[in-house]
Design a protein around this motif. Structure first.
Motif, PDB file in Angstrom:
ATOM      1  N   GLU B  41       0.830  -1.205   0.000  1.00 26.25           N
ATOM      2  CA  GLU B  41       0.000   0.000   0.000  1.00 26.25           C
ATOM      3  C   GLU B  41       0.866   1.257   0.000  1.00 26.25           C
ATOM      4  O   GLU B  41       0.409   2.322  -0.410  1.00 26.25           O
ATOM      5  CB  GLU B  41      -0.966  -0.010   1.177  1.00 26.25           C
ATOM      6  N   THR B  44       1.400   1.574  -3.589  1.00 32.18           N
ATOM      7  CA  THR B  44       0.176   2.110  -4.204  1.00 32.18           C
ATOM      8  C   THR B  44       0.068   3.620  -3.991  1.00 32.18           C
ATOM      9  O   THR B  44      -0.264   4.370  -4.920  1.00 32.18           O
ATOM     10  CB  THR B  44      -1.070   1.416  -3.615  1.00 32.18           C
ATOM     11  N   TYR B  48      -0.175   6.283  -6.959  1.00 31.17           N
ATOM     12  CA  TYR B  48      -1.246   7.276  -7.136  1.00 31.17           C
ATOM     13  C   TYR B  48      -0.655   8.669  -7.306  1.00 31.17           C
ATOM     14  O   TYR B  48      -1.067   9.436  -8.175  1.00 31.17           O
ATOM     15  CB  TYR B  48      -2.181   7.285  -5.919  1.00 31.17           C
ATOM     16  N   GLN B 104      -6.320  -0.332   1.575  1.00 32.65           N
ATOM     17  CA  GLN B 104      -6.968  -0.517   0.265  1.00 32.65           C
ATOM     18  C   GLN B 104      -8.380   0.040   0.277  1.00 32.65           C
ATOM     19  O   GLN B 104      -8.828   0.660  -0.696  1.00 32.65           O
ATOM     20  CB  GLN B 104      -7.010  -2.005  -0.086  1.00 32.65           C
ATOM     21  N   TYR B 107      -8.232   3.758   0.087  1.00 33.86           N
ATOM     22  CA  TYR B 107      -7.996   4.203  -1.290  1.00 33.86           C
ATOM     23  C   TYR B 107      -9.284   4.126  -2.101  1.00 33.86           C
ATOM     24  O   TYR B 107      -9.572   5.007  -2.914  1.00 33.86           O
ATOM     25  CB  TYR B 107      -6.905   3.362  -1.977  1.00 33.86           C
ATOM     26  N   ALA B 202       7.123   1.894  -7.429  1.00 34.76           N
ATOM     27  CA  ALA B 202       5.902   2.518  -7.945  1.00 34.76           C
ATOM     28  C   ALA B 202       6.185   3.177  -9.292  1.00 34.76           C
ATOM     29  O   ALA B 202       5.380   3.072 -10.222  1.00 34.76           O
ATOM     30  CB  ALA B 202       5.376   3.547  -6.952  1.00 34.76           C
ATOM     31  N   THR B 206       4.287   2.042 -12.635  1.00 34.75           N
ATOM     32  CA  THR B 206       3.294   2.907 -13.270  1.00 34.75           C
ATOM     33  C   THR B 206       3.678   3.205 -14.711  1.00 34.75           C
ATOM     34  O   THR B 206       2.798   3.360 -15.558  1.00 34.75           O
ATOM     35  CB  THR B 206       3.117   4.245 -12.518  1.00 34.75           C
ATOM     36  N   VAL B 212      -3.495   2.946 -12.045  1.00 38.80           N
ATOM     37  CA  VAL B 212      -3.362   2.566 -10.637  1.00 38.80           C
ATOM     38  C   VAL B 212      -4.738   2.459 -10.003  1.00 38.80           C
ATOM     39  O   VAL B 212      -5.555   3.379 -10.129  1.00 38.80           O
ATOM     40  CB  VAL B 212      -2.522   3.606  -9.863  1.00 38.80           C
ATOM     41  N   PRO B 214      -6.888   0.644  -6.300  1.00 39.87           N
ATOM     42  CA  PRO B 214      -6.605   0.345  -4.883  1.00 39.87           C
ATOM     43  C   PRO B 214      -5.740  -0.896  -4.650  1.00 39.87           C
ATOM     44  O   PRO B 214      -4.881  -0.866  -3.781  1.00 39.87           O
ATOM     45  CB  PRO B 214      -7.999   0.178  -4.277  1.00 39.87           C
ATOM     46  N   PHE B 216      -3.327  -2.047  -6.402  1.00 39.31           N
ATOM     47  CA  PHE B 216      -2.131  -1.968  -7.251  1.00 39.31           C
ATOM     48  C   PHE B 216      -0.922  -2.684  -6.644  1.00 39.31           C
ATOM     49  O   PHE B 216      -0.214  -3.437  -7.317  1.00 39.31           O
ATOM     50  CB  PHE B 216      -1.787  -0.492  -7.478  1.00 39.31           C
ATOM     51  N   GLY B 217      -0.656  -2.442  -5.367  1.00 43.46           N
ATOM     52  CA  GLY B 217       0.570  -2.968  -4.768  1.00 43.46           C
ATOM     53  C   GLY B 217       0.492  -4.417  -4.320  1.00 43.46           C
ATOM     54  O   GLY B 217       1.511  -5.022  -4.025  1.00 43.46           O
TER      55      GLY B 217
END
Lengths: 353, 293, 238
Positions: B41, B44, B48, B104, B107, B202, B206, B212, B214, B216-217
Motif C-alpha cells: 500500500e 500504491t 497514485y 486498500q 484508497y 511505484a 506505473t 493505478v 486500490p 495496485f501494490g
C-alpha cells in the motif's frame, strides 16, 4: 463444597453449552429481524464455521495459517459441482471433464463430500507444510491459498472459464439448518480440543523443546489437526456455496482469509470461545454498519455513514485489537458463564495484558 | 535467439523490480522482525501520486512520490508497529495484513474502485534496437534505475555511519542498543528507506501499466514477500536476491510456458516457493541456521 | 545515598524473569580508578545485574551513574550517561570491518568532540586493531575480537566500563593481555566492573571482589585473599 467441585468438573462442558446457547439465541433473535438480516446472518454463521476451523488448527498448534480458505474453496467447488443440474453444467461449464457433468449428490450429502475434499487437500499438504514454523508457515500456507486460487480460476476442466462463475446452485439451505451446522462445528471443535492430539499440541506450543524431549511428534499431531480443521473448513465451503449460490474463486481468496482471521484475532485465537465470540461480535458489528450505511431513522433524523466506510471500520478494529489487546476479547480463556471465566486451557501461555 | 534475449532482459527487469520491493521488506524485517505486507500500500500511495502529479513534470512527480512513500512508511511505524514491539513475527504479519486491507479500502473511498490513468513517461514505452535485437526500453531503464538505487544504497549502508548503524541493528538489535545505537533512529531509518524503495517500485510499475487502482501494490508485495522469505528475509541481500529470483522466474515462465499453461505461471512459482521453504526454511541464500523468529 | 563523584552506585538491585528472581537486592560501589569484581557460579545473576544496570532488562532498586539516576532509561541512553558494557561472548559485528566496529562504538558518545583522541587511545592500547583495521571482525581470533569489543566500548568514552566474562574462551596469553589493558584503563581513571568465572585472577586484580550466589552477595574478597585457597573454595561452594 461438593456442588462447587461438580460445577468445576462440568466447567468445560458448561463452556460448550454456553457457546451453543449464545449461537442459538443470536440466531433466533436475528430471524425476527427481517429477511435481509436473516440472509446476512446466514453468511455470518458460515464465517463462524470457518473461524472455528481456523481455531482448531491455529489455536491448538500456535502455527499461523493463511491457507484455510483454500480448503473452504474446495468445499464450495465440490458442492457447486454436485448440486448444479447436469443440463446447466453442460451448457455453462462446457470445458469440464465430461465425467463431471453427470455426478450429482443431494445437497446435504454434498456438504459432507465437500468437507472430505477439503480435509483430503489438508491431509495431502500437511506432512510437508507442518514442518514449518512462524513466518515460514505463514508464507507457505499463503502460497497454498494462491496456488489453489489460480488453479480454480484458470483450470476450466474442473469449473467455469476464467472470469466466470458457477451459477445455478439450488436454493435449499435456510438459516436454521446453517445454524445446526455451526452448532455441530462447535461441538466437533470442543471434542477435538479435549483430545490427546490437541493437548499434545498445546504442550508443544508452550514448550517445544520439552515436548520434543518427551517424544511428542509435533508434525504428526499437526497433520491430524490440519486435516480435521480442513474437513470443517470444507464443510463451511459447502455452506458458503449453498448460501451464496454463486461460486467463484475470487470470492474465496485473500479477502475472506483476512475477514476470518480478523474474527479469530478479535475473539482471541487461543480459545474456542474466542473463535465463536469473535465471529459473532465481528458479524454483529458488520450488521450494524450495513444498516448505518443504508441509513437508520432515529426519530426524525436519518443516521448514516458514507458508503465504503464499513470495511475501513472492520479493518481498523482488527489493527486496534492487535495493538491494544493482542490476546483478543476472551484473552485466550473459555467462557463458563457470562460472569466467570475458566483458567486458560493447559498449555496456554500466560497472556500479557 | 532474439526472443531469448528479449525475454532475458524482461526477466531481469522484472527481477530488479521485485528485488527492490523485497529489499524494502528485508530492511525492515532485519531490524524489527516485521514482514510488512502493507508495503504494497506504500507502493500504491506513491503510484497514485505519480499518476496525479506526472503532468507537473517528472522533477515534481518523483520527489513527491518519494516523500509520500517515506511519510506513509513512517506513519505505519509510529501509528501501528511501534506499539507492537513485543509481538511475534507471525502476529506482526497478521497486523500488517490488516493494515493492508484497511488502506486498500481507504484508497477505494478516496479514489474509487476504478483505476486512475495517466501516461507516465510514455517515451520509455518504446522498443530499442541494439545490434539487430529489439528490447523494451522500459526494461532497460528499469534495470538501470534498480542498479543505480542499489549502488547508492550499498554505498550508504557500508560507508555512512547511519548505514552502519542500520547494518549493526539488523545483525543484532540487542547488542546494537547496548553499544549505544538508538533503537528509534535505526527503525525510523529502515522504514524511511523502505518508503524510498517503494517509490522506485511505484515509478517503474506505473510506467509499465499507466493505471493505478486500490489493489495496485498487492500482487507486487505478494511476490516480493515470498521472494524475501525464500531468499532469507533476515539478511538484507538474501531478501534482495530472493525477490530478484521470484521476479525473474515469473517473467521467464510467462515468456516460455505454452499459452494454455501460462495462466498458471504464478501457481508454479508458488509451488516452487513451498518446495524451497520445505528444504531451506531459513532461506536459499543463508548458510545454515534458522531465521530468528 | 547520592554522590556527585564519578562512578557507579547500585543500591538494592533486583531482577526477575517472569516472576522468577535472578538478582535479589545487591549493592555495588564502583568508584573512578577502581576495578570491582563480581564472581560466582553460572546462574548466580552476574550477567543479569550488568544488563539491569544497562537498562536492557527491567529492574528494581536504584542505579546511579556519576550521581544521577539512570533507572528506566533505554540501553542507548545509559551509554550516553557514561556506561559501556562489553557483552558476554564479545558480539562484535562480524560482517563489518574492525574500523566500522569502532566507528559504531563512537555513536554512543556524549559529545562528538575528541573521537580521534579516543581512537588513538584505543589503538595504543590494542595495536592489533590498527593493523587489522580493514579486516572483517568475524575473521579475527577470539582474543582479537575481545580487544575489539573492549575498544568498541571505549569509543563511547565511558566513565564506567563493565565487562561480562572477558576471559571466556580465550587462551591464557590472550587473557593476560586483556587484563593488562584493563589495568591501564583503570589507571586512566575509569571505573571498571568485571564479571568473571576465574576467581583467582579476578580477586587478585580487583580492589574488591563480590561473590554472588543465587542473586545475593554472600562475601566480599580483597586482593590478598587471592592466594587463600580455602577462602576461594568457600566463596564458590560455601
Amino acid at each position: 463444597m461438593k456442588e462447587r467441585s461438580l460445577l468445576w468438573r462440568l466447567g468445560p462442558l458448561w463452556s460448550l453449552v454456553v457457546l451453543l446457547v449464545i449461537v442459538y439465541a443470536v440466531t433466533v433473535v436475528t430471524s425476527y429481524l427481517g429477511d435481509s438480516v436473516q440472509v446476512q446472518f446466514q453468511y455470518a454463521l458460515v464465517n463462524l464455521v470457518i473461524v472455528v476451523a481456523l481455531y482448531m488448527f491455529i489455536g491448538t498448534s500456535g502455527v499461523l495459517s493463511f491457507g484455510h480458505v483454500a480448503f473452504v474453496a474446495l468445499g464450495a467447488w465440490t458442492v457447486g459441482l454436485l448440486t448444479i443440474e447436469p443440463e446447466l453444467k453442460r451448457n455453462l461449464l462446457s470445458d469440464m471433464f465430461p465425467v463431471l457433468f453427470d455426478i450429482q449428490a443431494p445437497w446435504f450429502l454434498a456438504i459432507f463430500i465437500g468437507g472430505l475434499v477439503g480435509g483430503l487437500l489438508a491431509l495431502i499438504v500437511a506432512p510437508v507444510l507442518m514442518r514449518l514454523n512462524g513466518l515460514q508457515a505463514g508464507i507457505a500456507t499463503f502460497a497454498l491459498l494462491l496456488v489453489v486460487g489460480q488453479v480454480l480460476t484458470y483450470w476450466s476442466s474442473i469449473g467455469p472459464r476464467s472470469g466466470q462463475s458457477m451459477v445455478g446452485i439450488p436454493d435449499v439451505l435456510d438459516l436454521q439448518t446453517t445454524m445446526f451446522f455451526a452448532l455441530g462445528a462447535i461441538v466437533v471443535a470442543w471434542l477435538f480440543q479435549r483430545s490427546r492430539p490437541a493437548r499434545l499440541l498445546r504442550a508443544a506450543r508452550e514448550d517445544g523443546i520439552a515436548a520434543a524431549a518427551s517424544g511428542i511428534n509435533v508434525v504428526t499431531q499437526r497433520v491430524i489437526a490440519l486435516a480435521l480443521s480442513g474437513l470443517i473448513a470444507g464443510i463451511a465451503g459447502g455452506l458458503f456455496a449453498l448460501t451464496n449460490r454463486v461460486v467463484q474463486a475470487s470470492l474465496l481468496g485473500i479477502e475472506l482469509t483476512f475477514i476470518t482471521l480478523a474474527m479469530l484475532v478479535l475473539g482471541g485465537m487461543l480459545s474456542l470461545s474466542g473463535a465463536v465470540i469473535g465471529a459473532l461480535v465481528f458479524s454483529l458489528i458488520d450488521l450494524v454498519l450495513v444498516r448505518l450505511q443504508n441509513g437508520v431513522e432515529l426519530g426524525s433524523y436519518v443516521v448514516s455513514i458514507p458508503q465504503g466506510t464499513r470495511p475501513i471500520i472492520l479493518g481498523a478494529i482488527l489493527v486496534l485489537m492487535l495493538i491494544f489487546r493482542p490476546s483478543g476479547l476472551t484473552g485466550g480463556r473459555e467462557i463458563v458463564w457470562p460472569f466467570r471465566r475458566t483458567p486458560p486451557l493447559p498449555g496456554v501461555p500466560p497472556t500479557n495484558e | 535467439m532474439n526472443q531469448l534475449i528479449q525475454s532475458l532482459v524482461d526477466a531481469i527487469s522484472a527481477g530488479a523490480t521485485l528485488g527492490l520491493a523485497a529489499l524494502a521488506i528485508g530492511l525492515v524485517f532485519g531490524v524489527i522482525r516485521l514482514a510488512n505486507f502493507a508495503q504494497g500500500e506504500i507502493i500504491t500511495a506513491s503510484a497514485y501520486s505519480i499518476i496525479f502529479t506526472w503532468q507537473l513534470g517528472w522533477y515534481v512527480a518523483i520527489p513527491i512520490a518519494i516523500l509520500i512513500g517515506v511519510i506513509l512508511s513512517l506513519l505505519m511505524e509510529v501509528g501501528v508497529f511501534s506499539r507492537m514491539r513485543m509481538a511475534t513475527p507471525a502476529t506482526l504479519l497478521v497486523a500488517s495484513f490488516g493494515l493492508s486491507f484497511l488502506l486498500q479500502r481507504v484508497y477505494e473511498l478516496f479514489f474509487g474502485n476504478n483505476v486512475r490513468t495517466a501516461p507516465v513517461a510514455p517515451e520509455l514505452a518504446q522498443s530499442l534496437e541494439i545490434g539487430g535485437i529489439r528490447v523494451q526500453l522500459l526494461s532497460v531503464a528499469t534495470i538501470i534505475i534498480a542498479a543505480v538505487i542499489l549502488v547508492a544504497l550499498v554505498q550508504f549502508l557500508n560507508r555512512s555511519i547511519w548505514g552502519l548503524q542500520l547494518q549493526a541493528a539488523a545483525a543484532d538489535f540487542r547488542i546494537a542498543r547496548l553499544v549505544g545505537i538508538p533503537a528509534s533512529r535505526v527503525i525510523g531509518l529502515s522504514f524511511a528507506l523502505s518508503g524510498i524503495l517503494a517509490a522506485a517500485v511505484a515509478f517503474v510499475s506505473t510506467v509499465k501499466t499507466g493505471a493505478v487502482g486500490p489493489p495496485f501494490g498487492v500482487p507486487i508485495v505478494i511476490l516480493a514477500l515470498i521472494g524475501a522469505v525464500i531468499g532469507g528475509i533476515d539478511k538484507i541481500y538474501g531478501a534482495l536476491a530472493g525477490g530478484f529470483l521470484v521476479g525473474f522466474a515469473t517473467s521467464m515462465l510467462a515468456s516460455w510456458l505454452p499459452s494454455d499453461m501460462s495462466n498458471f505461471r504464478d501457481a508454479y512459482v508458488f509451488l516452487l516457493v513451498i518446495i524451497v521453504l520445505i528444504f531451506r526454511p531459513s532461506g536459499l541464500l543463508v548458510r545454515g541456521g534458522t531465521v530468528r523468529t | 545515598m547520592a554522590t556527585d563523584e564519578i562512578g557507579l552506585v547500585v543500591r538494592d538491585l533486583t531482577v526477575a524473569y517472569s516472576g522468577v528472581p535472578a538478582v535479589r537486592g545487591i549493592d555495588l560501589d564502583v568508584p573512578a580508578g577502581h576495578a570491582i569484581g563480581l564472581i560466582g557460579p553460572n546462574g548466580a545473576g552476574k550477567s543479569s545485574a550488568l544488563l539491569a544496570i544497562m537498562g536492557a532488562v527491567p529492574h528494581g532498586g536504584s542505579v546511579q551513574v556519576n550521581g544521577e539516576a539512570v533507572d528506566g532509561l533505554a540501553p542507548e541512553r545509559v551509554v550516553r550517561r557514561g556506561v559501556s558494557l562489553v557483552p558476554e561472548g564479545r558480539h562484535v559485528f562480524a560482517g563489518l570491518s574492525v574500523k566500522d566496529n569502532l566507528r559504531l562504538g563512537a555513536v554512543g558518545r556524549r559529545s562528538s568532540d575528541g573521537v580521534a583522541e579516543t581512537l588513538d587511545y584505543v589503538v595504543t592500547l590494542f595495536p592489533i586493531l590498527a593493523e587489522f583495521r580493514d579486516r572483517q571482525a568475524g575473521l579475527l581470533s577470539g582474543g582479537q575480537q575481545q580487544q575489539l569489543a573492549i575498544g568498541r566500548a571505549l569509543m563511547a568514552d565511558p566513565d564506567i566500563l563493565m565487562l561480562d566474562e572477558p576471559s571466556l574462551g580465550l587462551s591464557p596469553t590472550a587473557v593476560d593481555s586483556v587484563f593488562d589493558a584493563l589495568a591501564t584503563i583503570r589507571e586512566a581513571g575509569k571505573a571498571v566492573l568485571v564479571v568473571e568465572q576465574r576467581a583467582e585472577f579476578t580477586v587478585a586484580f580487583c580492589e574488591r571482589t563480590h561473590v554472588l550466589h543465587d542473586g545475593v552477595i554472600t562475601m566480599t574478597l580483597k586482593p590478598e585473599d587471592a592466594t587463600n585457597v580455602q577462602v576461594l573454595t568457600e566463596a564458590y561452594f560455601g
